[in-house]
Design a protein around this motif. Structure first.
Motif, PDB file in Angstrom:
ATOM      1  N   VAL A   1      44.782   2.961  94.352  1.00  0.00           N
ATOM      2  CA  VAL A   1      43.478   3.292  93.750  1.00  0.00           C
ATOM      3  C   VAL A   1      42.942   4.683  94.079  1.00  0.00           C
ATOM      4  O   VAL A   1      42.022   5.174  93.433  1.00  0.00           O
ATOM      5  N   MET A   2      43.512   5.339  95.098  1.00  0.00           N
ATOM      6  CA  MET A   2      43.010   6.689  95.415  1.00  0.00           C
ATOM      7  C   MET A   2      43.567   7.694  94.403  1.00  0.00           C
ATOM      8  O   MET A   2      44.707   7.540  93.925  1.00  0.00           O
ATOM      9  N   ASN A   3      42.764   8.716  94.075  1.00  0.00           N
ATOM     10  CA  ASN A   3      43.243   9.792  93.189  1.00  0.00           C
ATOM     11  C   ASN A   3      43.814   9.245  91.872  1.00  0.00           C
ATOM     12  O   ASN A   3      44.864   9.692  91.410  1.00  0.00           O
ATOM     13  N   TRP A   4      43.120   8.237  91.334  1.00  0.00           N
ATOM     14  CA  TRP A   4      43.575   7.673  90.054  1.00  0.00           C
ATOM     15  C   TRP A   4      43.727   8.805  89.036  1.00  0.00           C
ATOM     16  O   TRP A   4      42.900   9.697  88.974  1.00  0.00           O
ATOM     17  N   PRO A   5      44.826   8.882  88.256  1.00  0.00           N
ATOM     18  CA  PRO A   5      45.798   7.798  87.998  1.00  0.00           C
ATOM     19  C   PRO A   5      47.122   7.940  88.767  1.00  0.00           C
ATOM     20  O   PRO A   5      48.160   7.527  88.302  1.00  0.00           O
ATOM     21  N   ASP A   6      47.084   8.556  89.984  1.00  0.00           N
ATOM     22  CA  ASP A   6      48.347   8.771  90.704  1.00  0.00           C
ATOM     23  C   ASP A   6      49.138   7.475  90.851  1.00  0.00           C
ATOM     24  O   ASP A   6      50.361   7.464  90.777  1.00  0.00           O
TER      25      ASP A   6
ATOM     26  N   SER B   1      40.810   1.990  80.973  1.00  0.00           N
ATOM     27  CA  SER B   1      40.150   1.213  79.912  1.00  0.00           C
ATOM     28  C   SER B   1      40.975  -0.052  79.665  1.00  0.00           C
ATOM     29  O   SER B   1      41.881  -0.369  80.427  1.00  0.00           O
ATOM     30  N   GLY B   2      40.641  -0.757  78.606  1.00  0.00           N
ATOM     31  CA  GLY B   2      41.400  -1.948  78.193  1.00  0.00           C
ATOM     32  C   GLY B   2      41.442  -2.966  79.320  1.00  0.00           C
ATOM     33  O   GLY B   2      40.453  -3.206  80.000  1.00  0.00           O
ATOM     34  N   LYS B   3      42.674  -3.499  79.543  1.00  0.00           N
ATOM     35  CA  LYS B   3      42.753  -4.576  80.544  1.00  0.00           C
ATOM     36  C   LYS B   3      43.213  -4.045  81.903  1.00  0.00           C
ATOM     37  O   LYS B   3      43.688  -4.790  82.757  1.00  0.00           O
ATOM     38  N   THR B   4      43.027  -2.736  82.072  1.00  0.00           N
ATOM     39  CA  THR B   4      43.496  -2.140  83.345  1.00  0.00           C
ATOM     40  C   THR B   4      42.878  -2.835  84.551  1.00  0.00           C
ATOM     41  O   THR B   4      43.566  -3.192  85.500  1.00  0.00           O
ATOM     42  N   MET B   5      41.570  -3.014  84.520  1.00  0.00           N
ATOM     43  CA  MET B   5      40.927  -3.615  85.700  1.00  0.00           C
ATOM     44  C   MET B   5      41.474  -5.022  85.977  1.00  0.00           C
ATOM     45  O   MET B   5      41.753  -5.377  87.117  1.00  0.00           O
ATOM     46  N   SER B   6      41.671  -5.793  84.930  1.00  0.00           N
ATOM     47  CA  SER B   6      42.181  -7.162  85.171  1.00  0.00           C
ATOM     48  C   SER B   6      43.620  -7.097  85.679  1.00  0.00           C
ATOM     49  O   SER B   6      44.041  -7.903  86.502  1.00  0.00           O
ATOM     50  N   GLU B   7      44.392  -6.111  85.192  1.00  0.00           N
ATOM     51  CA  GLU B   7      45.776  -5.967  85.654  1.00  0.00           C
ATOM     52  C   GLU B   7      45.812  -5.511  87.112  1.00  0.00           C
ATOM     53  O   GLU B   7      46.616  -5.940  87.928  1.00  0.00           O
ATOM     54  N   ILE B   8      44.850  -4.683  87.508  1.00  0.00           N
ATOM     55  CA  ILE B   8      44.803  -4.271  88.933  1.00  0.00           C
ATOM     56  C   ILE B   8      44.349  -5.451  89.793  1.00  0.00           C
ATOM     57  O   ILE B   8      44.888  -5.688  90.873  1.00  0.00           O
ATOM     58  N   ARG B   9      43.440  -6.259  89.266  1.00  0.00           N
ATOM     59  CA  ARG B   9      43.064  -7.460  90.018  1.00  0.00           C
ATOM     60  C   ARG B   9      44.266  -8.399  90.158  1.00  0.00           C
ATOM     61  O   ARG B   9      44.501  -9.008  91.196  1.00  0.00           O
TER      62      ARG B   9
ATOM     63  N   LEU C   1      46.433  -7.047  92.914  1.00  0.00           N
ATOM     64  CA  LEU C   1      45.833  -7.369  94.222  1.00  0.00           C
ATOM     65  C   LEU C   1      46.089  -8.835  94.571  1.00  0.00           C
ATOM     66  O   LEU C   1      46.570  -9.165  95.662  1.00  0.00           O
ATOM     67  N   ASN C   2      45.819  -9.720  93.642  1.00  0.00           N
ATOM     68  CA  ASN C   2      46.020 -11.153  93.920  1.00  0.00           C
ATOM     69  C   ASN C   2      47.486 -11.471  94.206  1.00  0.00           C
ATOM     70  O   ASN C   2      47.805 -12.185  95.154  1.00  0.00           O
ATOM     71  N   ASP C   3      48.397 -10.926  93.379  1.00  0.00           N
ATOM     72  CA  ASP C   3      49.827 -11.181  93.591  1.00  0.00           C
ATOM     73  C   ASP C   3      50.248 -10.782  95.008  1.00  0.00           C
ATOM     74  O   ASP C   3      50.921 -11.543  95.728  1.00  0.00           O
ATOM     75  N   TRP C   4      49.814  -9.605  95.440  1.00  0.00           N
ATOM     76  CA  TRP C   4      50.334  -9.072  96.712  1.00  0.00           C
ATOM     77  C   TRP C   4      49.560  -9.572  97.912  1.00  0.00           C
ATOM     78  O   TRP C   4      50.106  -9.645  99.023  1.00  0.00           O
TER      79      TRP C   4
ATOM     80  N   ALA D   1      37.430  -3.993  90.727  1.00  0.00           N
ATOM     81  CA  ALA D   1      38.703  -4.659  91.039  1.00  0.00           C
ATOM     82  C   ALA D   1      38.728  -5.162  92.478  1.00  0.00           C
ATOM     83  O   ALA D   1      38.844  -6.366  92.728  1.00  0.00           O
ATOM     84  N   VAL D   2      38.560  -4.251  93.427  1.00  0.00           N
ATOM     85  CA  VAL D   2      38.754  -4.627  94.839  1.00  0.00           C
ATOM     86  C   VAL D   2      37.702  -5.618  95.324  1.00  0.00           C
ATOM     87  O   VAL D   2      38.024  -6.703  95.832  1.00  0.00           O
ATOM     88  N   LEU D   3      36.426  -5.276  95.144  1.00  0.00           N
ATOM     89  CA  LEU D   3      35.377  -6.136  95.720  1.00  0.00           C
ATOM     90  C   LEU D   3      35.295  -7.501  95.038  1.00  0.00           C
ATOM     91  O   LEU D   3      35.124  -8.530  95.719  1.00  0.00           O
TER      92      LEU D   3
END
Ligand code: FIX
Ligand code: ZN
Length: 443
Positions: free
Chosen positions: A207-212, A229-237, A240-243, A276-278
């Protein structure tokens, strides 16, 4: 050569003081004897010396993770704290020439300059001396040959047992990054976990220096979009959940620059934290560790040793704690001024848990100041220390040094309490320091 297991590690002075305090504790009425102010330092010192601790932030790895776990004299001496110091001892040394050396060459140079040509007075140097002494080795050796021979007799697993015993550490929280090219395949393949090494999901690379982080997330099958945009936030969630599950992670952690702000509609980082994170932390009831104030690579030539600090904005921490009251924030800050502000913020928000004397604050003079301030302002509701160890052996010195300093400050505070009329028992002191160091505040 006798193995370390048969050696009497040079920690006898710690054990003898514990025996003294045990005698005190098991005297006529046992642990219920009210201690006079004069007895308190001996009892605290003995209890602290043998207290099993939980180390809530390190860069160590489960021994089953192979070469990711660093240990031994060459890793100990090429720790980035000592790299920074050798360039001060040798201003003529060119960075490219240093980095071109093999690690053994770098270690030889650091030993010669900081331990032979000069007395090893800095905290990072003294730490190496503490480790060598605890292992029964001579820190006045002129060369590293004997040390290298000693370490050649160990496996990572056996040395892990030795170090955890000498350091009195019973649990180690790792820093795990699934996007790290070296670490990812180890988790994908899987390995038998050592229950003493606990997982932590580190967020910086994602998440730092997005979109690195976007390309590596996409390569792992997460349909993120660089524009968030789009479903990026849900995909990042989902990532997070997977890992969090794969690592059996006990918390999520991120290091944040002094410029980090909340709210900040212009910042992808703040957006990712908030959307995403919180939310994932709240859903899974997992703490989020925010390590705030690092200025990355102010001198890139020094690589890991090139990071510095800056004063962050405490209001950002206050607003996050206020707006995300269901999230538990583990917070440590790198600037001395911020450390005091964090104490006060923690008095205002019960979901802020200050921890550790981080990095440039992890020196006896500042550990003393921070611990006294925290006991006075927060009582027992903080986590006094973490090691941040990157090399396994460092657990021995970081905890030996911290036990002595923190124990001394704790004894002073409890001594003042006794003089004010509340004489504690040894059993109560053991209970209180166990609360501080046992990781229970993290539960
Ligand atoms: O961000 C962190 O976890 C820091 O502790 C490290 O980046 C830093 O290099 C360190 O090890 C400090 O002690
Ligand atoms: Zn760290």
């Amino acid at each position: 050569m006798p193995s370390v297991a048969s050696r009497t590690p040079n920690t006898e002075h710690l054990v003898s003081s514990y025996k003294t305090s045990t005698k005190v504790v098991s005297s006529s009425k046992g642990a219920e004897t009210l201690l006079s102010p004069g007895r308190i330092p001996t009892v605290v010192r003995g209890l602290m010396a043998n207290l099993p601790v939980t180390d809530i932030h390190t860069h160590l790895f489960d021994p089953a993770m192979g070469d990711l776990l660093l240990w031994g004299i060459d890793e100990l001496l090429t720790y980035h704290y000592l790299v920074a110091e050798v360039f001060r001892a040798r201003p003529d040394l060119r960075a490219d020439a240093f980095w071109a050396m093999p690690k053994t060459g770098q270690a030889d140079l650091i030993w010669q300059e900081l331990f032979v040509n000069r007395s090893p007075v800095s905290e990072a140097c003294r730490g190496v001396v503490t480790v060598l002494t605890a292992l029964g080795l001579d820190p006045r050796s002129r060369t590293l040959a004997k040390f290298r021979k000693f370490f050649s007799g160990f496996t990572a697993t056996r040395y892990t047992d030795t170090v955890l015993r000498l350091a009195g550490v019973e649990k180690v929280f790792m820093t795990n990054d699934p996007l790290d090219p070296a670490e990812h395949p180890i988790w994908t393949k899987g390995f038998p976990r050592d229950p003493r090494f606990l997982g932590v999901l580190r967020l910086d690379s994602a998440v730092m220096n997005w979109p690195d982080g976007a390309p590596r997330l996409m390569a792992m099958g997460y349909a993120v979009d660089t524009s968030l945009s789009g479903k990026t936030m849900s995909e990042i969630r989902r990532y997070l959940n997977d890992w969090l599950v794969r690592l059996d992670a006990r918390y999520m952690a991120i290091s944040l620059p002094p410029t980090f702000r909340y709210p900040d509609v212009t910042s992808p980082l703040t957006d990712l934290m908030v959307k995403a994170v919180l939310p994932v932390a709240r859903e899974r009831n997992l703490p989020v560790a925010m390590m705030i104030g690092v200025k990355k690579l102010v001198n890139p030539e020094l690589r890991l040793a090139g990071d510095s600090l800056g004063r962050a904005e405490i209001e950002t921490v206050e607003r996050l704690a206020r707006d995300f009251g269901a999230v538990r924030f583990l917070v440590t800050m790198l600037s001395r001024e911020n450390a005091h502000e964090l104490c006060v913020a923690a008095r205002k928000f019960k979901n802020i848990l200050p921890f550790g004397c981080w990095w440039f604050l992890n020196n006896p003079s500042l550990i003393r100041e921070l611990t006294a301030m925290r006991l006075e302002l927060l009582g027992l509701s903080f986590i006094p220390q973490h090691s941040d160890a990157r090399v396994l052996d460092q657990l021995v010195y970081k905890w030996t040094h911290s036990r002595a300093v923190i124990g001394g400050i704790f004894a002073e505070q409890v001594g003042r309490l006794a003089l004010s009329g509340f004489r504690p028992t040894a059993g109560e002191i053991a209970r209180d320091i166990g609360r501080l160091f046992g990781g229970r505040l993290l539960d």
